[in-house]
Design a protein around this motif. Sequence first.
Motif, PDB file in Angstrom:
ATOM      1  N   PHE A 153       0.533  -1.392  -0.102  1.00 52.84           N
ATOM      2  CA  PHE A 153      -0.584  -0.105   0.266  1.00 52.84           C
ATOM      3  C   PHE A 153       1.220   1.072   0.319  1.00 52.84           C
ATOM      4  N   TYR A 154       0.667   1.911  -1.318  1.00 51.72           N
ATOM      5  CA  TYR A 154       1.550   3.633  -1.517  1.00 51.72           C
ATOM      6  C   TYR A 154       0.237   4.651  -0.835  1.00 51.72           C
ATOM      7  N   LEU A 155       0.699   5.490  -0.071  1.00 53.64           N
ATOM      8  CA  LEU A 155       0.208   7.142  -0.324  1.00 53.64           C
ATOM      9  C   LEU A 155       1.149   7.570  -1.206  1.00 53.64           C
ATOM     10  N   GLY A 156       0.680   8.285  -2.501  1.00 50.96           N
ATOM     11  CA  GLY A 156       1.430   8.573  -3.468  1.00 50.96           C
ATOM     12  C   GLY A 156       2.568   7.689  -3.612  1.00 50.96           C
ATOM     13  N   ASN A 157       3.754   8.403  -3.776  1.00 53.71           N
ATOM     14  CA  ASN A 157       5.218   7.708  -3.584  1.00 53.71           C
ATOM     15  C   ASN A 157       5.523   6.731  -2.336  1.00 53.71           C
ATOM     16  N   THR A 158       4.891   6.709  -1.882  1.00 51.64           N
ATOM     17  CA  THR A 158       5.469   6.906   0.174  1.00 51.64           C
ATOM     18  C   THR A 158       4.996   5.132   0.562  1.00 51.64           C
ATOM     19  N   PHE A 159       5.738   4.277   0.218  1.00 50.27           N
ATOM     20  CA  PHE A 159       5.243   3.122   1.282  1.00 50.27           C
ATOM     21  C   PHE A 159       4.553   3.112   2.090  1.00 50.27           C
ATOM     22  N   SER A 160       3.385   1.979   2.972  1.00 53.64           N
ATOM     23  CA  SER A 160       2.896   2.691   3.892  1.00 53.64           C
ATOM     24  C   SER A 160       3.186   1.031   4.353  1.00 53.64           C
ATOM     25  N   HIS A 161       2.825   0.410   3.983  1.00 52.87           N
ATOM     26  CA  HIS A 161       2.754  -0.788   4.628  1.00 52.87           C
ATOM     27  C   HIS A 161       2.523  -2.468   2.943  1.00 52.87           C
ATOM     28  N   CYS A 162       2.288  -3.923   3.939  1.00 47.07           N
ATOM     29  CA  CYS A 162       2.193  -4.761   3.169  1.00 47.07           C
ATOM     30  C   CYS A 162       1.158  -5.474   4.086  1.00 47.07           C
ATOM     31  N   GLY A 163       1.448  -6.523   2.740  1.00 40.82           N
ATOM     32  CA  GLY A 163      -0.164  -7.817   3.996  1.00 40.82           C
ATOM     33  C   GLY A 163      -0.400  -8.773   2.814  1.00 40.82           C
ATOM     34  N   VAL A 164      -1.224  -8.809   3.359  1.00 35.97           N
ATOM     35  CA  VAL A 164      -2.604 -10.136   2.656  1.00 35.97           C
ATOM     36  C   VAL A 164      -3.586  -9.983   2.458  1.00 35.97           C
ATOM     37  N   ASP A 165      -3.993  -9.876   1.535  1.00 36.00           N
ATOM     38  CA  ASP A 165      -5.368  -9.920   1.084  1.00 36.00           C
ATOM     39  C   ASP A 165      -6.556 -11.364   1.224  1.00 36.00           C
ATOM     40  N   SER A 166      -7.176 -11.248   1.580  1.00 39.49           N
ATOM     41  CA  SER A 166      -8.333 -12.447   1.331  1.00 39.49           C
ATOM     42  C   SER A 166      -9.941 -12.124   1.002  1.00 39.49           C
TER      43      SER A 166
END
Length: 162
Positions: free
Chosen positions: A112-125
């Motif tokens: 997940f990015y806010l604009g060009n800044t990385f915010s977080h990652c994970g898994v979507d189910s």
Amino acid sequence: MIRLFVFTCLVALSLSGKAQSEDEAILKPIRNLFEAMTLCDSTLAASCFTADAMLHGVKTNENGQASLKSFPASKFISIIGKPKAEKWHEPIWDIQIQQDDQLASVWVEYAFYLGNTFSHCGVDSFQLIQTANGWKIFALADTRRTEDCEVPQAIRKRYEAN
């Protein structure tokens, strides 16, 4: 013998095309949801969900135990529709689709990015149902973390500021 081989190949290609077509139909509301997030389009987002859809977030708390936060998709849809200073981008990869009849489950890794800044990652189910109006998401659960994120290089190049 050659005719049988050609016929078998054609049938296999036909079935493969149908499976690919069905996979794309299942992925359509998911792709539309991510587009809606980027465009702040609550109408497009709402079209991806059933009326009573629920979202669930799974996080590890400070004690190392799982915590669950649930809320109606309608709340998320209203948040999507509000203008934002920076666009939301949620690229996905490692897509796994399972389907039986009118039920589908899709598991994806995301960043997940806010604009060009990385915010977080994970898994979507995602849990989806096939309706008269196409596939709809009736449940979405995700995990979120800021460490140990293995985002593919192509995604990092596309979204992260240089």
